[in-house]
Motif scaffolding. Structure first.
Motif, PDB file in Angstrom:
ATOM      1  N   LEU A   1       0.839  -1.197   0.000  1.00  0.00           N
ATOM      2  CA  LEU A   1       0.000   0.000   0.000  1.00  0.00           C
ATOM      3  C   LEU A   1       0.874   1.247   0.000  1.00  0.00           C
ATOM      4  O   LEU A   1       0.582   2.225  -0.670  1.00  0.00           O
ATOM      5  CB  LEU A   1      -0.914   0.012   1.233  1.00  0.00           C
ATOM      6  CG  LEU A   1      -2.193  -0.809   1.157  1.00  0.00           C
ATOM      7  CD1 LEU A   1      -2.955  -0.728   2.468  1.00  0.00           C
ATOM      8  CD2 LEU A   1      -3.076  -0.307   0.036  1.00  0.00           C
ATOM      9  N   PHE A   2       1.959   1.191   0.777  1.00  0.00           N
ATOM     10  CA  PHE A   2       2.870   2.333   0.815  1.00  0.00           C
ATOM     11  C   PHE A   2       3.645   2.453  -0.492  1.00  0.00           C
ATOM     12  O   PHE A   2       3.809   3.540  -1.026  1.00  0.00           O
ATOM     13  CB  PHE A   2       3.843   2.191   1.993  1.00  0.00           C
ATOM     14  CG  PHE A   2       3.199   2.428   3.322  1.00  0.00           C
ATOM     15  CD1 PHE A   2       2.762   3.702   3.660  1.00  0.00           C
ATOM     16  CD2 PHE A   2       3.020   1.405   4.218  1.00  0.00           C
ATOM     17  CE1 PHE A   2       2.143   3.930   4.875  1.00  0.00           C
ATOM     18  CE2 PHE A   2       2.400   1.624   5.434  1.00  0.00           C
ATOM     19  CZ  PHE A   2       1.965   2.892   5.767  1.00  0.00           C
ATOM     20  N   LEU A   3       4.132   1.307  -0.983  1.00  0.00           N
ATOM     21  CA  LEU A   3       4.930   1.349  -2.214  1.00  0.00           C
ATOM     22  C   LEU A   3       4.146   1.953  -3.368  1.00  0.00           C
ATOM     23  O   LEU A   3       4.672   2.711  -4.165  1.00  0.00           O
ATOM     24  CB  LEU A   3       5.366  -0.072  -2.600  1.00  0.00           C
ATOM     25  CG  LEU A   3       6.470  -0.705  -1.766  1.00  0.00           C
ATOM     26  CD1 LEU A   3       6.779  -2.093  -2.278  1.00  0.00           C
ATOM     27  CD2 LEU A   3       7.722   0.144  -1.829  1.00  0.00           C
ATOM     28  N   PHE A   4       2.860   1.588  -3.451  1.00  0.00           N
ATOM     29  CA  PHE A   4       2.064   2.010  -4.588  1.00  0.00           C
ATOM     30  C   PHE A   4       1.260   3.276  -4.310  1.00  0.00           C
ATOM     31  O   PHE A   4       0.411   3.646  -5.097  1.00  0.00           O
ATOM     32  CB  PHE A   4       1.120   0.890  -5.031  1.00  0.00           C
ATOM     33  CG  PHE A   4       1.793  -0.152  -5.870  1.00  0.00           C
ATOM     34  CD1 PHE A   4       1.871  -0.002  -7.246  1.00  0.00           C
ATOM     35  CD2 PHE A   4       2.352  -1.264  -5.294  1.00  0.00           C
ATOM     36  CE1 PHE A   4       2.498  -0.953  -8.022  1.00  0.00           C
ATOM     37  CE2 PHE A   4       2.984  -2.227  -6.066  1.00  0.00           C
ATOM     38  CZ  PHE A   4       3.054  -2.063  -7.431  1.00  0.00           C
ATOM     39  N   ALA A   5       1.518   3.935  -3.178  1.00  0.00           N
ATOM     40  CA  ALA A   5       0.819   5.192  -2.911  1.00  0.00           C
ATOM     41  C   ALA A   5       1.215   6.210  -3.978  1.00  0.00           C
ATOM     42  O   ALA A   5       2.230   6.045  -4.658  1.00  0.00           O
ATOM     43  CB  ALA A   5       1.191   5.704  -1.528  1.00  0.00           C
ATOM     44  N   ASN A   6       0.410   7.267  -4.112  1.00  0.00           N
ATOM     45  CA  ASN A   6       0.670   8.230  -5.186  1.00  0.00           C
ATOM     46  C   ASN A   6       2.081   8.785  -5.136  1.00  0.00           C
ATOM     47  O   ASN A   6       2.723   8.970  -6.160  1.00  0.00           O
ATOM     48  CB  ASN A   6      -0.320   9.391  -5.090  1.00  0.00           C
ATOM     49  CG  ASN A   6      -1.699   8.941  -5.470  1.00  0.00           C
ATOM     50  OD1 ASN A   6      -1.909   7.763  -5.733  1.00  0.00           O
ATOM     51  ND2 ASN A   6      -2.624   9.863  -5.495  1.00  0.00           N
ATOM     52  N   SER A   7       2.548   9.047  -3.904  1.00  0.00           N
ATOM     53  CA  SER A   7       3.897   9.573  -3.787  1.00  0.00           C
ATOM     54  C   SER A   7       4.841   8.492  -3.274  1.00  0.00           C
ATOM     55  O   SER A   7       5.846   8.772  -2.660  1.00  0.00           O
ATOM     56  CB  SER A   7       3.897  10.770  -2.842  1.00  0.00           C
ATOM     57  OG  SER A   7       3.264  10.405  -1.629  1.00  0.00           O
TER      58      SER A   7
ATOM     59  N   ALA B   1       7.142   4.721  -3.519  1.00  0.00           N
ATOM     60  CA  ALA B   1       8.406   4.392  -4.177  1.00  0.00           C
ATOM     61  C   ALA B   1       8.228   4.092  -5.664  1.00  0.00           C
ATOM     62  O   ALA B   1       9.033   4.522  -6.491  1.00  0.00           O
ATOM     63  CB  ALA B   1       9.037   3.190  -3.475  1.00  0.00           C
ATOM     64  N   ILE B   2       7.163   3.374  -6.008  1.00  0.00           N
ATOM     65  CA  ILE B   2       6.990   2.978  -7.407  1.00  0.00           C
ATOM     66  C   ILE B   2       6.847   4.204  -8.299  1.00  0.00           C
ATOM     67  O   ILE B   2       7.535   4.332  -9.312  1.00  0.00           O
ATOM     68  CB  ILE B   2       5.732   2.089  -7.547  1.00  0.00           C
ATOM     69  CG1 ILE B   2       5.834   0.874  -6.628  1.00  0.00           C
ATOM     70  CG2 ILE B   2       5.513   1.687  -8.991  1.00  0.00           C
ATOM     71  CD1 ILE B   2       6.716  -0.222  -7.111  1.00  0.00           C
ATOM     72  N   ASN B   3       5.986   5.132  -7.878  1.00  0.00           N
ATOM     73  CA  ASN B   3       5.807   6.328  -8.681  1.00  0.00           C
ATOM     74  C   ASN B   3       7.069   7.183  -8.667  1.00  0.00           C
ATOM     75  O   ASN B   3       7.364   7.884  -9.642  1.00  0.00           O
ATOM     76  CB  ASN B   3       4.605   7.139  -8.188  1.00  0.00           C
ATOM     77  CG  ASN B   3       3.310   6.585  -8.756  1.00  0.00           C
ATOM     78  OD1 ASN B   3       3.340   5.634  -9.543  1.00  0.00           O
ATOM     79  ND2 ASN B   3       2.200   7.164  -8.356  1.00  0.00           N
TER      80      ASN B   3
END
Lengths: 376, 411
Positions: A159-165, A167-169
């Motif tokens: 959930l954190f990784l794919f949050a708008n801000s 790591a992934i983004n």
């Protein structure tokens, strides 16, 4: 957890004759038979009470409109026959739409996850099976680690990784890509691709697709592909399960005798030919196991959906397993919930049978090669 | 020989099944045998946090001691799911929280004991709250507290855009005007939750709602609702309002606390959240702006449900009387800041929390949650539509809501 089922016998073994079977059975005396039953009784009782009976009870519930009050086996419980199944397949309404939506989501999910995780697991297994690789056990542990971590904990991390801000983004931004709002983007990936190449306009779908429907869901919806939100769940699941399957492939790889490799290389096979013609055929039983377990697991996906999205955005991460839970325990429509579970059950059975049929032994050149390789 | 095995196995299976079925079939009679004397009550609550759990546990212990009963309070992880399971297992807790949104499902299924007529001063509770827990003309349970949606404004951002107290919007037009000024000052004006529980307030202000007053007719497809959705859609399309997810937050309160937007519409729970996580944010609480049909907001409430299956009816009712007494409600208010459900406590509450006037004012014109069984999946479908409000036709959205509601009400 090393499960390597034996390959089915290639041709009937001549000495397993009926006479021997008959002799064996008649040789079993009555006291022995009773003792045999006694020995297996605990398991039979456990399986019956905790597996078979609940399944039959649920089957009964799927034919009622029990509202969850009291026992479903009372005389007053309204029996609705096949109505729950009719509502899932034939009656236009929200129930059918939600169900078909969940089937569509899960179908794309399976189509992406099963091949990806199988290929990735095989690649990882081949990598850590290299004799020349240093720190082998480190990599084995590292790759297996996601599998033994709680799926809920991993879901929260993602959930954190794919949050708008997240790591992934952040990484995408290095390459100048403006990452999507992963968990709030219900647009289908296939729609986006078709839109990007200019075949269709995503805001104005072709009328032929938008106006004709199958099971209450327009063709345009069926052809959406997994949503962007679903993609993040797919990434998560591939990452966690490929470790488990890597372990299975690794076990099978280590069963391949070194002589085989040496012999095939001596015969002039390239590394690729060795992999393609020797290793892969030897891995076939494991491949069957991995794909079967993958199919079953992906059709039953529940916890990631429960933790990460609860079916949102716009129902594009709704899966039959989660829908069944929600319908039964939150909407108190236990009959429909049970019916969904049984439809899911039959989908899994049919898929597994289909896959067995696809992977059945055939007398094709490949298996001749395989035999030759074995007899070297 | 082989057949006899099969017969044995089948007989065995059949016995096991009968045994299994009868073990689960203990709930035959509809009125369970009542037991007098000291009761052992099991109470399941959907707690908002440790403060609420502690307060309820203390109150239950006090009741148990003074009456000689036993009361065990269990906080639920997921109340709706745990209750669903408990009902199905024929062994529900004696007393439990019932959310107004779930009430009709439970009442229709016969899970609740309608004890409203045994509460002598039931009329002291706000009429709108009693209404939320009335089914087929019977008051089923007593509301424990309530909350309403109001408009929070970040005073710093407000001033930054050159706005003053006089600019606090009281109508839709003023809201839009203020939002435009905020946007001109490069401030995200409004963050609004993307569900019916927030956007629905605008439907109420326009004079519409999803069902009619007694929950028997679908009214989703009305011009009033359309007007409301078009208004909200306009705000979103013009960049005057965003959903919390668009600015990377879980809900309006978080976005507001991080000062990412100047206005949000949340209930009184936002007080605690801001105090704990964002104590530096300065804000005011105002009544919701009035729409074409006047003021409107949404209320949320929870009641003390008593299981229809309890063996201790009298004791359970006594427990609820104790928990909803004026004295006890004041204690709860002090402990975890909820608004008391008794109209007579209104002034006392305002004395304690003068800033909450906007919240409590909402009680007189608030619309409760949709009160009809089997509506949950319909409403989540509507929410799914609202999540894409910017790119959908509001008319189609409402037509879909109307069709689904009609089907659910008919079934």
């Amino acid at each position: 957890m090393v499960l390597t089922p034996e390959a089915p016998p290639r041709r009937p073994v001549p000495d397993a004759t009926p006479t021997r079977r008959r002799r064996r059975r008649s040789g079993l005396q009555r006291p022995e038979r009773i003792a045999g039953w006694l020995f297996v009784a605990p398991v039979v009782v456990l399986l019956t009470v905790f597996l078979l009976v609940p399944i039959l009870m649920a089957l009964w519930v799927s034919f009622t409109s029990w509202n969850g009050q009291g026992s479903p086996f009372r005389s007053g419980v309204p029996v609705s026959g096949a109505e729950n199944y009719v509502r899932l397949f034939a009656e236009d309404g929200l129930t059918r739409q939600d169900f078909m939506m969940s089937i569509r989501n899960n179908l794309y999910y399976v189509l992406v996850v099963v091949p990806t995780q199988t290929v990735l697991a095989l690649a990882l297994a081949l990598a850590v099976n290299q004799r020349l690789l240093k720190a082998k056990s480190f990599f084995r542990t590292a790759f297996y680690f996601p599998s033994i971590t709680s799926s809920v904990a991993i879901s929260v991390v993602f959930l954190f990784l794919f949050a708008n801000s997240g790591a992934i983004n952040g990484i995408l931004a290095w390459f100048g890509i403006d990452g999507p709002n992963w968990f709030s983007d219900p647009r289908g990936v296939l729609h986006l691709i078709l839109n990007a190449v200019g075949l269709v306009d995503i805001n104005n779908p072709p009328a032929a697709l938008a106006d004709n429907e199958l099971f209450g869901l327009p063709w345009w919806q069926w052809l959406s592909g997994p949503s962007v939100a679903m993609c993040s769940i797919i990434c998560l699941v591939v990452w966690t399960t490929s470790g488990t399957f890597m372990l299975m492939f690794l076990a099978a790889l280590q069963n391949i005798p070194v002589q085989l490799e040496e012999a095939s290389l001596l015969d002039g096979a390239s590394r690729w030919q060795y992999l393609r013609r020797v290793v892969l055929p030897m891995l076939k039983p494991t491949m069957f196991l991995v794909i079967t377990l993958g199919l079953i697991g992906t059709w039953q996906v529940f916890d990631q959906v429960y933790v990460m999205s609860k079916g949102n955005p716009a129902k594009t991460t709704l899966t039959p397993a989660y829908l069944s839970f929600r319908t039964a325990f939150l909407d108190l429509e236990f009959g429909i919930g049970a019916a969904i579970a049984f439809v899911l059950f039959s989908i899994i059975i049919v898929m597994t049978l289909f896959q067995r049929w696809v992977m059945r032994d055939r007398d094709v050149p490949r298996s001749r090669w395989f035999r030759r390789a074995r007899s070297v | 020989m082989r057949t006899s095995h099969r017969v044995m196995a089948v007989a065995f299976l059949a016995t096991a099944m009968v045994a299994g079925a009868s073990a689960c079939g203990s709930g035959f009679n509809d009125t369970p045998e009542q037991q007098s004397g000291p009761a052992d009550l099991e109470i399941l609550i959907g707690s908002s946090g440790q403060a609420e759990t502690d307060a309820v546990q203390q109150a239950a212990a006090a009741w148990a001691q003074s009456t000689g009963n036993k009361a065990t309070v269990v906080p639920a992880q997921d109340l709706a799911q745990q209750l669903g399971q408990a009902f199905a297992g024929s062994n529900p807790p004696d007393v439990f929280y019932v959310d107004a949104g779930r009430f009709a499902d439970y009442a229709k299924a016969g899970a609740l004991l309608p004890y409203g007529n045994e509460i002598s001063d039931a009329n002291d509770f706000y009429a709108s709250l009693r209404d939320a827990f009335t089914f087929d003309g019977q008051l089923y349970c007593i509301p424990k507290d309530f909350s309403t949606i109001a408009m929070q404004i970040n005073t710093d951002l407000w001033a930054q855009a050159g706005l003053t107290d006089a600019d606090v919007p009281t109508t839709w037009d003023e809201l839009r005007a203020a939002a435009e000024k905020l946007k001109a000052a490069n401030i995200t004006p409004i963050v609004i939750g993307d569900t019916r529980d927030r956007i629905g307030a605008f439907m109420v202000q326009a004079g519409g709602w999803i069902v009619n007053k007694d929950g028997t007719q679908a009214t989703g497809d009305s011009p009033e609702n359309l007007q409301a959705l078009q208004y909200v859609q306009g705000l979103i399309k013009d960049g005057l309002a965003v959903y919390p997810r668009d600015i990377d937050t879980g809900w309006g309160g978080e976005a507001f606390g991080k000062q990412l937007a100047a206005i949000t519409f949340e209930g009184n729970w936002i007080k605690g959240a801001l105090q704990n996580d964002f104590p530096d944010v300065k804000y005011t609480v105002n009544e919701m702006p009035a729409g074409p049909k006047g003021k409107g907001t949404l209320s949320f409430t929870v009641c003390w449900g008593i299981s229809a299956k309890t063996q201790y009816r009298e004791q359970a009712i006594d427990f609820v009387r104790y928990m909803t007494s004026a004295e006890q409600q004041i204690k709860f208010t002090e402990a975890f800041g909820v608004m008391p459900s008794r109209a007579s406590l209104r002034d006392e509450y305002l004395k304690q929390f003068p800033n909450d006037e906007a919240f409590i004012a909402g009680a007189s014109y608030a619309q409760g949650p949709v009160k009809a069984p089997k509506m949950d999946s319909v409403l989540s479908d509507f929410d799914a539509g609202l999540q894409q409000l910017a790119s959908t036709d509001p008319k189609a959205l409402l037509e879909r809501l109307q069709d689904n509601t009609e089907a659910a009400l008919a079934g």
